[in-house]
Write an enzyme that holds these catalytic residues in place. Sequence first.
Site, PDB file in Angstrom:
ATOM      1  N   HIS A   1      -0.259  -6.495   8.823  1.00 56.18           N
ATOM      2  CA  HIS A   1       0.717  -7.042   7.867  1.00 56.18           C
ATOM      3  C   HIS A   1       0.394  -8.457   7.411  1.00 56.18           C
ATOM      4  O   HIS A   1       0.854  -8.879   6.362  1.00 56.18           O
ATOM      5  CB  HIS A   1       2.116  -6.992   8.484  1.00 56.18           C
ATOM      6  CG  HIS A   1       2.516  -5.630   8.947  1.00 56.18           C
ATOM      7  ND1 HIS A   1       1.858  -4.983   9.967  1.00 56.18           N
ATOM      8  CD2 HIS A   1       3.485  -4.784   8.521  1.00 56.18           C
ATOM      9  CE1 HIS A   1       2.399  -3.803  10.159  1.00 56.18           C
ATOM     10  NE2 HIS A   1       3.385  -3.641   9.290  1.00 56.18           N
TER      11      HIS A   1
ATOM     12  N   LYS B   1      -2.225   8.966   7.577  1.00 49.18           N
ATOM     13  CA  LYS B   1      -1.052   8.126   7.853  1.00 49.18           C
ATOM     14  C   LYS B   1      -0.261   8.094   6.556  1.00 49.18           C
ATOM     15  O   LYS B   1      -0.710   7.507   5.559  1.00 49.18           O
ATOM     16  CB  LYS B   1      -1.546   6.736   8.259  1.00 49.18           C
ATOM     17  CG  LYS B   1      -0.499   5.696   8.576  1.00 49.18           C
ATOM     18  CD  LYS B   1      -1.233   4.475   9.149  1.00 49.18           C
ATOM     19  CE  LYS B   1      -0.360   3.314   9.536  1.00 49.18           C
ATOM     20  NZ  LYS B   1       0.296   2.642   8.451  1.00 49.18           N
TER      21      LYS B   1
ATOM     22  N   SER C   1       3.800   6.701   8.773  1.00 46.97           N
ATOM     23  CA  SER C   1       3.644   5.264   8.562  1.00 46.97           C
ATOM     24  C   SER C   1       5.045   4.670   8.649  1.00 46.97           C
ATOM     25  O   SER C   1       5.905   4.962   7.815  1.00 46.97           O
ATOM     26  CB  SER C   1       3.032   5.028   7.191  1.00 46.97           C
ATOM     27  OG  SER C   1       2.853   3.664   6.978  1.00 46.97           O
TER      28      SER C   1
ATOM     29  N   TYR D   1      -1.169   6.258   0.368  1.00 43.86           N
ATOM     30  CA  TYR D   1       0.100   5.856  -0.226  1.00 43.86           C
ATOM     31  C   TYR D   1       0.069   6.124  -1.738  1.00 43.86           C
ATOM     32  O   TYR D   1      -0.740   5.515  -2.444  1.00 43.86           O
ATOM     33  CB  TYR D   1       0.368   4.360   0.021  1.00 43.86           C
ATOM     34  CG  TYR D   1       0.504   3.955   1.481  1.00 43.86           C
ATOM     35  CD1 TYR D   1       0.798   4.889   2.473  1.00 43.86           C
ATOM     36  CD2 TYR D   1       0.349   2.632   1.875  1.00 43.86           C
ATOM     37  CE1 TYR D   1       0.930   4.509   3.803  1.00 43.86           C
ATOM     38  CE2 TYR D   1       0.485   2.233   3.204  1.00 43.86           C
ATOM     39  CZ  TYR D   1       0.772   3.187   4.165  1.00 43.86           C
ATOM     40  OH  TYR D   1       0.901   2.818   5.495  1.00 43.86           O
TER      41      TYR D   1
ATOM     42  N   HIS E   1       1.373  -8.233   3.786  1.00 47.21           N
ATOM     43  CA  HIS E   1       2.665  -8.852   3.440  1.00 47.21           C
ATOM     44  C   HIS E   1       2.708 -10.364   3.646  1.00 47.21           C
ATOM     45  O   HIS E   1       3.575 -11.042   3.115  1.00 47.21           O
ATOM     46  CB  HIS E   1       3.799  -8.233   4.268  1.00 47.21           C
ATOM     47  CG  HIS E   1       3.929  -6.759   4.074  1.00 47.21           C
ATOM     48  ND1 HIS E   1       4.563  -5.937   4.960  1.00 47.21           N
ATOM     49  CD2 HIS E   1       3.496  -5.935   3.084  1.00 47.21           C
ATOM     50  CE1 HIS E   1       4.525  -4.682   4.534  1.00 47.21           C
ATOM     51  NE2 HIS E   1       3.866  -4.670   3.406  1.00 47.21           N
TER      52      HIS E   1
ATOM     53  N   ASP F   1       6.527 -11.473   7.199  1.00 49.00           N
ATOM     54  CA  ASP F   1       6.841 -10.320   8.060  1.00 49.00           C
ATOM     55  C   ASP F   1       6.752 -10.647   9.545  1.00 49.00           C
ATOM     56  O   ASP F   1       7.335  -9.967  10.374  1.00 49.00           O
ATOM     57  CB  ASP F   1       5.814  -9.205   7.796  1.00 49.00           C
ATOM     58  CG  ASP F   1       6.381  -8.092   6.954  1.00 49.00           C
ATOM     59  OD1 ASP F   1       7.531  -8.221   6.512  1.00 49.00           O
ATOM     60  OD2 ASP F   1       5.673  -7.093   6.743  1.00 49.00           O
TER      61      ASP F   1
HETATM   62  P1  FBP Z   1       5.100  -0.595   9.341  1.00 47.95           P
HETATM   63  O1  FBP Z   1       5.470   0.343  10.441  1.00 47.95           O
HETATM   64  O2  FBP Z   1       5.540  -1.986   9.631  1.00 47.95           O
HETATM   65  O3  FBP Z   1       5.580  -0.093   7.994  1.00 47.95           O
HETATM   66  O4  FBP Z   1       3.489  -0.627   9.299  1.00 47.95           O
HETATM   67  C1  FBP Z   1       2.748   0.420   8.718  1.00 47.95           C
HETATM   68  C2  FBP Z   1       1.914  -0.085   7.549  1.00 47.95           C
HETATM   69  O5  FBP Z   1       1.184   0.947   6.924  1.00 47.95           O
HETATM   70  C3  FBP Z   1       0.943  -1.174   7.933  1.00 47.95           C
HETATM   71  O6  FBP Z   1      -0.223  -0.636   8.474  1.00 47.95           O
HETATM   72  C4  FBP Z   1       0.762  -1.899   6.650  1.00 47.95           C
HETATM   73  O7  FBP Z   1       0.480  -3.239   6.779  1.00 47.95           O
HETATM   74  C5  FBP Z   1       2.093  -1.762   5.984  1.00 47.95           C
HETATM   75  O8  FBP Z   1       2.741  -0.664   6.560  1.00 47.95           O
HETATM   76  C6  FBP Z   1       1.955  -1.548   4.508  1.00 47.95           C
HETATM   77  O9  FBP Z   1       3.200  -1.583   3.947  1.00 47.95           O
HETATM   78  P2  FBP Z   1       3.464  -1.359   2.418  1.00 47.95           P
HETATM   79  O10 FBP Z   1       4.311  -0.126   2.355  1.00 47.95           O
HETATM   80  O11 FBP Z   1       4.199  -2.574   1.955  1.00 47.95           O
HETATM   81  O12 FBP Z   1       2.145  -1.194   1.718  1.00 47.95           O
END
Ligand code: FBP
Length: 252
Positions: free
Chosen positions: A19, A175, A200, A144, A23, A27
Site C-alpha cells: 500500500h 487475486k 483481495s 482488477y 495508496h 493508509d
Molecule cells: P487490502 O486488503 O488492504 O485491500 O489489500 C489488497 C490490495 O490488493 C493490496 O495488495 C493493494 O495495495 C491494494 O489492495 C490495492 O487497492 P486498490 O483497490 O486501491 O487498487
Amino acid sequence: MDISKLTTNGKAIYLAYDHGVEHGPVDLVGQSIGPEYILDIAVKGGYNGVVFQKGVAQKYYTKEYRKKIPLILKLNGKTAVYGKNREYFSAQVCSVDEAVRLGAVGVGYTIYLGSEFEPQMLQEFGKMEEEAHKRGLIVLAWVYPRGINVEDGSSPEITAYAARLALEMGADIAKIKYCGSTEGFKRAVESAGRTKVVLSGGAKTDNPEDFLNVMRSIMEAGAIGVAVGRNVWQSENPLEITEKIKEIIWKN
Ligand code: FBP
C-alpha cells in the site's frame, strides 16, 4: 505449478503490504507505518506469505525471516498520485532475478483488465510469468477490472472475466475483488479453473463482522483464502481478527 509453499492444506492467508506504493502513507495508520510491525503480525499470525514491494523487502526481509514467513514480491506498481484522473497503468519495477535474490517464493503482478494500457500489462505479465515459472516461483495475478472501458468493475460478469484472465495468462493464483454475492464469486472460481482464487481484501470495514461475512461467502464459493491488508493491520487487534479469518478458511 505446485503452490504448496504458499498454502496449508490447499488454503491460504497472505498479508498484503504494498500500500505504500498504491495508496501512500495515508493508509499506513499507527504502527503499520513500520514494516517490522507487519512482519511481526505475519509471523505471529501464521500467515502463508507476506506481500512487499522490493524496497521494503531489501531493507526489512532479512535472511532470518526467510525461514519464518514466505515472501511474495510485488513486481509492478503505480501510485495514487499518478493514478488520479489518468487511465490505469501499473509498470513493472522489479525483475524476477531480484525477486529470487530477495528470497521470494512467489511474485505478484497487477493487471488492470479493460484499461487502455491493458495490452502492455498483458505483454509484460506474459514475459514475467514465463521467467518466474522457469525459476520455480509461484505466480499471483492481481486482476482488477478498471479503466475507460469498464462500466462496473465489481459486477459478477467482469469478476468472472478477471478470474478467467488469470487462468489464461498462466497465473497459479488469482487475486480478485469481491463481486457482492456467493453465487457470483462461485462463477469466478469456476472460471479460474485450476488457477486458485484468493479474495483481495479491500478497505477496512467499520464493523469487522462485515469483512468476516465476505470471507464466509468467498470460502463457500470455493476460494482458497485471502490476501488481506487493511482489515488486519489497520485493526486495533490484528492477531485477533487474523484468528477469526483463519477459523473461516480452515474450519473444514
Ligand atoms: P487490502 O486488503 O488492504 O485491500 O489489500 C489488497 C490490495 O490488493 C493490496 O495488495 C493493494 O495495495 C491494494 O489492495 C490495492 O487497492 P486498490 O483497490 O486501491 O487498487
